[in-house]
Design an enzyme around this catalytic site. Structure first.
Site, PDB file in Angstrom:
ATOM      1  N   ARG A 111     -45.965  26.265  13.187  1.00  0.00           N
ATOM      2  CA  ARG A 111     -46.859  25.085  13.142  1.00  0.00           C
ATOM      3  C   ARG A 111     -48.316  25.427  13.429  1.00  0.00           C
ATOM      4  O   ARG A 111     -49.097  24.577  13.848  1.00  0.00           O
ATOM      5  CB  ARG A 111     -46.384  23.995  14.106  1.00  0.00           C
ATOM      6  CG  ARG A 111     -44.996  23.489  13.768  1.00  0.00           C
ATOM      7  CD  ARG A 111     -44.656  22.203  14.489  1.00  0.00           C
ATOM      8  NE  ARG A 111     -43.333  21.787  14.120  1.00  0.00           N
ATOM      9  CZ  ARG A 111     -42.222  22.209  14.734  1.00  0.00           C
ATOM     10  NH1 ARG A 111     -42.307  23.039  15.753  1.00  0.00           N
ATOM     11  NH2 ARG A 111     -41.048  21.799  14.325  1.00  0.00           N
ATOM     12  N   LYS A 133     -60.643  26.604   4.204  1.00  0.00           N
ATOM     13  CA  LYS A 133     -59.761  26.181   3.102  1.00  0.00           C
ATOM     14  C   LYS A 133     -58.744  27.278   2.846  1.00  0.00           C
ATOM     15  O   LYS A 133     -59.118  28.434   2.598  1.00  0.00           O
ATOM     16  CB  LYS A 133     -60.570  25.916   1.828  1.00  0.00           C
ATOM     17  CG  LYS A 133     -61.235  24.563   1.817  1.00  0.00           C
ATOM     18  CD  LYS A 133     -61.776  24.243   0.440  1.00  0.00           C
ATOM     19  CE  LYS A 133     -62.465  22.889   0.436  1.00  0.00           C
ATOM     20  NZ  LYS A 133     -63.119  22.597  -0.855  1.00  0.00           N
ATOM     21  N   GLU A 175     -71.482  32.958  -7.194  1.00  0.00           N
ATOM     22  CA  GLU A 175     -71.514  32.038  -6.048  1.00  0.00           C
ATOM     23  C   GLU A 175     -72.817  32.200  -5.270  1.00  0.00           C
ATOM     24  O   GLU A 175     -73.380  31.227  -4.778  1.00  0.00           O
ATOM     25  CB  GLU A 175     -70.315  32.281  -5.115  1.00  0.00           C
ATOM     26  CG  GLU A 175     -68.964  31.940  -5.723  1.00  0.00           C
ATOM     27  CD  GLU A 175     -68.669  30.430  -5.784  1.00  0.00           C
ATOM     28  OE1 GLU A 175     -69.427  29.628  -5.208  1.00  0.00           O
ATOM     29  OE2 GLU A 175     -67.668  30.059  -6.429  1.00  0.00           O
ATOM     30  N   LYS A 203     -73.384  27.848   4.113  1.00  0.00           N
ATOM     31  CA  LYS A 203     -72.010  27.333   4.075  1.00  0.00           C
ATOM     32  C   LYS A 203     -71.591  26.854   5.471  1.00  0.00           C
ATOM     33  O   LYS A 203     -70.938  25.812   5.606  1.00  0.00           O
ATOM     34  CB  LYS A 203     -71.034  28.381   3.531  1.00  0.00           C
ATOM     35  CG  LYS A 203     -69.627  27.801   3.479  1.00  0.00           C
ATOM     36  CD  LYS A 203     -68.737  28.279   2.400  1.00  0.00           C
ATOM     37  CE  LYS A 203     -67.450  27.430   2.410  1.00  0.00           C
ATOM     38  NZ  LYS A 203     -66.405  27.909   1.541  1.00  0.00           N
ATOM     39  N   GLU A 213     -64.312  17.802   3.823  1.00  0.00           N
ATOM     40  CA  GLU A 213     -64.810  17.424   2.494  1.00  0.00           C
ATOM     41  C   GLU A 213     -64.713  15.922   2.237  1.00  0.00           C
ATOM     42  O   GLU A 213     -64.192  15.472   1.221  1.00  0.00           O
ATOM     43  CB  GLU A 213     -64.089  18.216   1.392  1.00  0.00           C
ATOM     44  CG  GLU A 213     -64.892  18.232   0.103  1.00  0.00           C
ATOM     45  CD  GLU A 213     -64.412  19.264  -0.918  1.00  0.00           C
ATOM     46  OE1 GLU A 213     -63.823  20.284  -0.539  1.00  0.00           O
ATOM     47  OE2 GLU A 213     -64.654  19.033  -2.099  1.00  0.00           O
ATOM     48  N   ARG A 217     -69.606  18.264   1.763  1.00  0.00           N
ATOM     49  CA  ARG A 217     -69.049  19.581   1.436  1.00  0.00           C
ATOM     50  C   ARG A 217     -68.853  19.770  -0.067  1.00  0.00           C
ATOM     51  O   ARG A 217     -68.831  20.893  -0.559  1.00  0.00           O
ATOM     52  CB  ARG A 217     -67.726  19.796   2.193  1.00  0.00           C
ATOM     53  CG  ARG A 217     -67.164  21.191   1.984  1.00  0.00           C
ATOM     54  CD  ARG A 217     -66.090  21.553   2.984  1.00  0.00           C
ATOM     55  NE  ARG A 217     -65.526  22.850   2.686  1.00  0.00           N
ATOM     56  CZ  ARG A 217     -64.800  23.581   3.508  1.00  0.00           C
ATOM     57  NH1 ARG A 217     -64.542  23.125   4.728  1.00  0.00           N
ATOM     58  NH2 ARG A 217     -64.322  24.757   3.147  1.00  0.00           N
ATOM     59  N   ASN A 221     -69.323  22.798  -4.522  1.00  0.00           N
ATOM     60  CA  ASN A 221     -68.714  22.911  -5.859  1.00  0.00           C
ATOM     61  C   ASN A 221     -69.755  22.820  -6.960  1.00  0.00           C
ATOM     62  O   ASN A 221     -69.404  22.560  -8.124  1.00  0.00           O
ATOM     63  CB  ASN A 221     -67.644  21.829  -6.033  1.00  0.00           C
ATOM     64  CG  ASN A 221     -66.519  22.044  -5.055  1.00  0.00           C
ATOM     65  OD1 ASN A 221     -65.996  23.141  -4.960  1.00  0.00           O
ATOM     66  ND2 ASN A 221     -66.200  21.016  -4.294  1.00  0.00           N
ATOM     67  N   HIS A 224     -69.037  23.979 -10.509  1.00  0.00           N
ATOM     68  CA  HIS A 224     -67.607  24.269 -10.600  1.00  0.00           C
ATOM     69  C   HIS A 224     -66.841  23.369 -11.575  1.00  0.00           C
ATOM     70  O   HIS A 224     -65.726  23.716 -11.952  1.00  0.00           O
ATOM     71  CB  HIS A 224     -66.966  24.202  -9.216  1.00  0.00           C
ATOM     72  CG  HIS A 224     -67.251  25.428  -8.383  1.00  0.00           C
ATOM     73  ND1 HIS A 224     -68.520  25.810  -8.042  1.00  0.00           N
ATOM     74  CD2 HIS A 224     -66.421  26.355  -7.840  1.00  0.00           C
ATOM     75  CE1 HIS A 224     -68.468  26.919  -7.311  1.00  0.00           C
ATOM     76  NE2 HIS A 224     -67.207  27.277  -7.181  1.00  0.00           N
ATOM     77  N   HIS A 228     -64.266  25.245 -13.756  1.00  0.00           N
ATOM     78  CA  HIS A 228     -62.814  25.029 -13.684  1.00  0.00           C
ATOM     79  C   HIS A 228     -62.248  24.675 -15.049  1.00  0.00           C
ATOM     80  O   HIS A 228     -61.145  25.095 -15.400  1.00  0.00           O
ATOM     81  CB  HIS A 228     -62.464  23.944 -12.668  1.00  0.00           C
ATOM     82  CG  HIS A 228     -62.655  24.380 -11.248  1.00  0.00           C
ATOM     83  ND1 HIS A 228     -62.958  23.517 -10.224  1.00  0.00           N
ATOM     84  CD2 HIS A 228     -62.591  25.609 -10.679  1.00  0.00           C
ATOM     85  CE1 HIS A 228     -63.070  24.185  -9.095  1.00  0.00           C
ATOM     86  NE2 HIS A 228     -62.860  25.461  -9.345  1.00  0.00           N
ATOM     87  N   HIS A 240     -64.626  34.288 -12.137  1.00  0.00           N
ATOM     88  CA  HIS A 240     -64.932  32.967 -11.587  1.00  0.00           C
ATOM     89  C   HIS A 240     -66.449  32.750 -11.452  1.00  0.00           C
ATOM     90  O   HIS A 240     -66.976  31.713 -11.862  1.00  0.00           O
ATOM     91  CB  HIS A 240     -64.237  32.810 -10.240  1.00  0.00           C
ATOM     92  CG  HIS A 240     -64.579  31.530  -9.535  1.00  0.00           C
ATOM     93  ND1 HIS A 240     -64.185  30.296 -10.014  1.00  0.00           N
ATOM     94  CD2 HIS A 240     -65.311  31.278  -8.414  1.00  0.00           C
ATOM     95  CE1 HIS A 240     -64.637  29.342  -9.208  1.00  0.00           C
ATOM     96  NE2 HIS A 240     -65.327  29.919  -8.236  1.00  0.00           N
TER      97      HIS A 240
HETATM   98  N1  GLY Z   1     -65.170  26.743  -1.806  1.00  0.00           N
HETATM   99  C1  GLY Z   1     -65.678  25.459  -1.524  1.00  0.00           C
HETATM  100  C2  GLY Z   1     -65.440  25.031  -0.118  1.00  0.00           C
HETATM  101  O1  GLY Z   1     -65.130  25.839   0.725  1.00  0.00           O
HETATM  102  O2  GLY Z   1     -65.553  23.872   0.178  1.00  0.00           O
END
Ligand code: GLY
Length: 334
Positions: A111, A133, A175, A203, A213, A217, A221, A224, A228, A240
């Site tokens: 957990r 993430k 990026e 970041k 997010e 946040r 993107n 993106h 995508h 990417h």
């Molecule tokens: N890669 C985008 C984020 O971490 O929100």
């Protein structure tokens, strides 16, 4: 010389150390009281680290194929057999795939146990390793299973960037180009470690403001949505970061048509992408209808067609864009 950047999340705040050789600092950033480390990596990663405590190396497959629930189960079973407990740590050593899988394993094993990341690719250092993430893919789509699980520390060793295959480097540099438009300014004038540190700083600030997010946040993107769509359509030999670069050039065209930015700002987008020798044109063979349909499937699409766009108040998510503007703007990047 190294930079120390704090991701400020209250009692879950953590340091990101950026610089040449910082992986040697690993033992100093392991959480107190750790007895054992499950070190998750991939066979092709040429970097070794010394956690300074008993550790079990677990190798996951190379490539995106490693991002599966089967691999997560295999790793967790190996950890269970070797007696890794809640007081121990998962350590990821590698790029974005390792970060995503190792972080998710840490989020779900017992957990949730602590997680430390040694990021060895440019993409991981400026993006994947920062912000918690984690996750894996399903046959139905990328990153459809996951969790927000913040690390206890991240080491971005810029020495590792010297050995990156050129295509992997290009993936990360797309990026980096993105951060120019998220307040980074003239990043291309800095040396690479300073660029990485500047991206991490941006970041870290965005994640601290909106960890889960809920809003801000989403600016990470930038570029993106089209990226995508191109990646989902498949069959294109693009990394990417290269797809993101095309997406950034496109987002600038959409923003100009909506009156959010002027021609000069569009030219600035193109100048930055060119400075990094990144592509700006959609590969041949992708139709307008197919691309716009794929935009609507973007996981980040909140309310119909939402794109992250530059504007007078900086980069922001913008909803309800007229599909004719989206189609017209595609013509400008063909
Ligand atoms: N890669 C985008 C984020 O971490 O929100």
């Amino acid at each position: 010389m190294s930079d120390l950047i704090d991701v400020d999340l209250g009692d879950r705040s953590y340091p990101v150390l950026v610089g040449h050789g910082v992986r040697s600092e690993l033992a100093t950033v392991l959480p107190d009281g750790v007895r054992r480390v499950a070190l998750i990596t991939q066979a092709h990663i040429p970097w070794t680290v010394d956690p300074g405590v008993d550790h079990e190396v677990i190798t996951i497959p190379d490539g995106e194929a490693a991002k599966s629930l089967t691999v997560v189960e295999d790793v967790c079973r190996q950890m269970a057999r070797s007696g890794i407990t809640r007081g121990d740590v998962v350590l990821g050593v590698g790029g974005g795939v390792v970060t995503d899988v190792a972080g998710f394993v840490a989020a779900v094993y017992h957990r949730g146990i602590r997680f430390v990341s040694v990021a060895t690719t440019l993409l991981a250092q400026v993006d994947a390793a920062i912000g918690g993430k984690t996750g894996v893919n399903l046959p139905e789509g990328k990153n459809l299973i996951g969790a927000f699980w913040q690390p206890s520390a991240v080491l971005c060793d810029t020495e590792t960037l010297a050995t990156l295959p050129p295509s992997e480097f290009r993936s990360g540099i797309g990026e980096v180009a993105k951060y120019h438009f998220l307040g980074g300014g003239a990043l291309d004038a800095l040396d690479l470690p300073a660029q990485v540190a500047a991206c991490v700083r941006i970041k870290a600030e965005v994640v601290a403001a909106d960890e889960l997010e809920g809003g801000r946040r989403a600016i990470l993107n930038y570029g993106h949505t089209l990226a995508h769509a191109i990646e989902t359509a498949g069959g294109y030999d693009l990394r990417h970061g290269e797809a993101v670069a095309i997406g950034i050039a496109y987002a600038a065209e959409v923003a100009r048509r909506l009156g959010r930015i002027d021609d000069e700002r569009v030219a600035e987008h193109r100048r930055v992408l060119a400075a990094y020798d990144l592509p700006m044109m959609i590969p041949a063979g992708l139709g307008d209808e197919e691309l716009v349909a794929l935009f609507a499937h973007d996981k980040k699409s909140i309310d119909g067609l939402t794109l992250v766009l530059d504007g007078p108040e900086g980069v922001q998510p913008v909803s309800g864009i007229d599909p004719s503007v989206l189609v017209e703007s595609l013509a400008a990047v063909r």
